[in-house]
Design an enzyme around this catalytic site. Structure first.
Site, PDB file in Angstrom:
ATOM      1  N   HIS A 149      26.201  38.876 -44.405  1.00 31.75           N
ATOM      2  CA  HIS A 149      27.351  38.520 -44.228  1.00 31.75           C
ATOM      3  C   HIS A 149      27.790  37.653 -45.536  1.00 31.75           C
ATOM      4  O   HIS A 149      27.015  36.921 -46.050  1.00 31.75           O
ATOM      5  CB  HIS A 149      27.705  37.736 -42.885  1.00 31.75           C
ATOM      6  N   CYS A 150      28.980  37.535 -45.904  1.00 32.59           N
ATOM      7  CA  CYS A 150      29.628  36.462 -46.768  1.00 32.59           C
ATOM      8  C   CYS A 150      30.662  35.804 -45.925  1.00 32.59           C
ATOM      9  O   CYS A 150      30.396  35.410 -44.817  1.00 32.59           O
ATOM     10  CB  CYS A 150      30.095  37.291 -48.034  1.00 32.59           C
ATOM     11  N   ASN A 151      31.664  35.599 -46.697  1.00 36.32           N
ATOM     12  CA  ASN A 151      32.814  34.686 -45.883  1.00 36.32           C
ATOM     13  C   ASN A 151      33.899  35.735 -45.130  1.00 36.32           C
ATOM     14  O   ASN A 151      33.640  35.535 -44.098  1.00 36.32           O
ATOM     15  CB  ASN A 151      33.829  33.892 -46.889  1.00 36.32           C
TER      16      ASN A 151
END
Length: 216
Positions: A149-151
């Protein structure tokens, strides 16, 4: 017409307008990330009114859509990484966090790896591939389930997963992108990442050609 690479190289960062993003931490504290002089400046949000003075569109919706690339490889946003119930339901054991400014939510529950990557076209996303791929592969070998995941789960994390499929399964860019896009429709790496992934495809092909020649 200049290529994207030429445009990036010739672009002066002094021409960039100041940009700021409001981030709400797990504790509910609001901070503002501001780009200035090619650096990120983080300060407390002095104004708690929605959207006041920051020129952004506030997203009040939680993005809890889990993109299942494989049974053991998941893709999503930071919202998923902060939802213990969803992660347990998805049988997550490992979390690869490539967001900027997002800390581990449950350090005692999962095996984490954090690599802060900026979502900018000039960021060399491929330089992070070896470290990310090793962590993903470790999760698979241990019969785990890894969430990348990222933001927002739109650019950085999808780019990492696309690259992993290209490397691990020797898929071309179009095929790897299609798989990730189908699993998580929000997928949309920034133009710089797209260009790098296309070049990465050529790199993998050259490596394969060298291996085949040695085998012959």
């Amino acid at each position: 017409m200049h290529s994207l690479g030429e445009q990036i190289k010739g672009f002066s960062k002094n021409n960039l307008r100041k940009q700021c993003t409001r981030v709400t931490t797990l504790s509910g504290k609001r901070i503002i990330e501001t780009w200035k002089d090619s650096l990120v400046h983080v300060v407390d949000d002095p104004d708690q009114r929605d959207g006041a003075g920051c020129g952004y569109v506030q997203d009040l919706c939680m993005d809890l859509q889990v993109g299942a690339i494989k049974p053991w490889l998941l893709l999503g946003s930071q919202d998923i990484a902060q939802d213990l119930e969803i992660m347990r339901k998805s049988k997550v054991t490992h979390i690869l966090n490539v967001a900027y400014g997002v800390e581990h939510s449950f350090p005692n529950e999962f095996t984490y790896k954090k690599i802060s990557i900026l979502d900018l076209p000039e960021t060399d996303i491929t330089s992070y591939f070896p470290e990310c791929f090793d962590f993903i592969e470790q999760a698979r070998i241990q019969d785990g389930v890894v969430l990348v995941h990222c933001n927002a789960g739109v650019s950085r994390a999808p780019a990492i997963v696309i690259g992993f499929l290209m490397y691990n399964e020797r898929l071309n860019f179009a095929r790897a992108f299609s798989i990730v896009k189908n699993a998580r429709p929000a997928t949309c790496p920034n133009p710089g990442f797209m260009e790098q992934l296309l070049k990465y495809q050529d790199c993998i092909k050259r490596q394969a050609d060298v291996i085949h020649k040695k085998a012959d």
